[in-house]
Design a protein around this motif. Sequence first.
Motif, PDB file in Angstrom:
ATOM      1  N   VAL A  15       0.836  -1.199   0.000  1.00 53.20           N
ATOM      2  CA  VAL A  15       0.000   0.000   0.000  1.00 53.20           C
ATOM      3  C   VAL A  15       0.871   1.249   0.000  1.00 53.20           C
ATOM      4  CG1 VAL A  15      -1.703   1.324   1.302  1.00 53.20           C
ATOM      5  CG2 VAL A  15      -1.926  -1.158   1.133  1.00 53.20           C
ATOM      6  N   LEU A  16       1.903   1.269   0.852  1.00 55.40           N
ATOM      7  CA  LEU A  16       2.766   2.451   0.929  1.00 55.40           C
ATOM      8  C   LEU A  16       3.546   2.659  -0.368  1.00 55.40           C
ATOM      9  CD1 LEU A  16       4.044   2.220   4.610  1.00 55.40           C
ATOM     10  CD2 LEU A  16       2.214   3.653   3.674  1.00 55.40           C
ATOM     11  N   TRP A  17       3.913   1.583  -1.037  1.00 58.49           N
ATOM     12  CA  TRP A  17       4.579   1.717  -2.334  1.00 58.49           C
ATOM     13  C   TRP A  17       3.674   2.444  -3.331  1.00 58.49           C
ATOM     14  CZ3 TRP A  17       9.302   1.870  -3.716  1.00 58.49           C
ATOM     15  CH2 TRP A  17      10.280   1.081  -3.093  1.00 58.49           C
ATOM     16  N   GLN A  18       2.406   2.137  -3.314  1.00 56.39           N
ATOM     17  CA  GLN A  18       1.474   2.771  -4.248  1.00 56.39           C
ATOM     18  C   GLN A  18       1.298   4.260  -3.967  1.00 56.39           C
ATOM     19  OE1 GLN A  18      -2.219   0.455  -5.057  1.00 56.39           O
ATOM     20  NE2 GLN A  18      -1.335  -1.065  -3.669  1.00 56.39           N
ATOM     21  N   LEU A  19       1.665   4.691  -2.760  1.00 54.51           N
ATOM     22  CA  LEU A  19       1.473   6.084  -2.365  1.00 54.51           C
ATOM     23  C   LEU A  19       2.754   6.906  -2.457  1.00 54.51           C
ATOM     24  CD1 LEU A  19      -0.821   5.389   0.703  1.00 54.51           C
ATOM     25  CD2 LEU A  19      -1.504   6.576  -1.393  1.00 54.51           C
ATOM     26  N   GLN A  20       3.792   6.338  -3.045  1.00 58.66           N
ATOM     27  CA  GLN A  20       5.049   7.071  -3.170  1.00 58.66           C
ATOM     28  C   GLN A  20       4.933   8.201  -4.197  1.00 58.66           C
ATOM     29  OE1 GLN A  20       8.040   6.615  -1.123  1.00 58.66           O
ATOM     30  NE2 GLN A  20       6.152   5.943  -0.157  1.00 58.66           N
ATOM     31  N   GLY A  21       5.912   9.113  -4.136  1.00 58.51           N
ATOM     32  CA  GLY A  21       5.904  10.247  -5.064  1.00 58.51           C
ATOM     33  C   GLY A  21       4.804  11.229  -4.704  1.00 58.51           C
TER      34      GLY A  21
END
Length: 210
Positions: A15-21
């Motif tokens: 989930v946190l990977w999808q929220l990067q940038g």
Amino acid sequence: MRTQFTGWPEQAMDVLWQLQGEPTHATRERCRADRERLVRQPMIALLNEVADADPRYEDFSVWHYRTGSWWWQNQSAVIRLGRKIEINLRFSLDGLWIQGAWWYPDPGQVDAFRKAVAAEGSGRELSALVEDLRGKGYDISGDVMKRSPRGYPTDHPRTNLLRHRSLTAARPLGCEPWLHTPEAADRVLAVAADLDALLTWLVRHVKSAA
């Protein structure tokens, strides 16, 4: 009904990977429910378990989401021990990070801190506590003046501490397999034990200053 803490699920990292940038509004909304379930709720369960182990840690807050991307990428929480004296926690792709802090002081707290640092007994005690934490790998920091504060000699043996207008002791715990297990609560309690003497000193000397 409270959820028992079992660690952060490995899917929390996805989930946190999808929220990067700079995630779009659509991405945030798509991830909101999973982030709440997999990232924020485990933090609440963790702090409930920590509070069960030591009632001094019962006053805590786990932040919701805010406008900035950082708040979606980092799950922050705070345990309050006194006015402006707290333990901060942060869960992110880097793992778990913990800090003991006296910061954003109320009026009068900085003067109270300096008087306690300058006094022989309490000052020596704080200096020893800080050096002990530094030796254990904690990063000692804060808002530090370039020069000694007015009214104190520049050659004071604890001038480095006198220059502080806040004081923090932080360390990353990393992103190891234990993060996904109940052992994470034990790790947090171990750090809290490390920080206890410093935070107790701060509560004793600066908590009530106004």
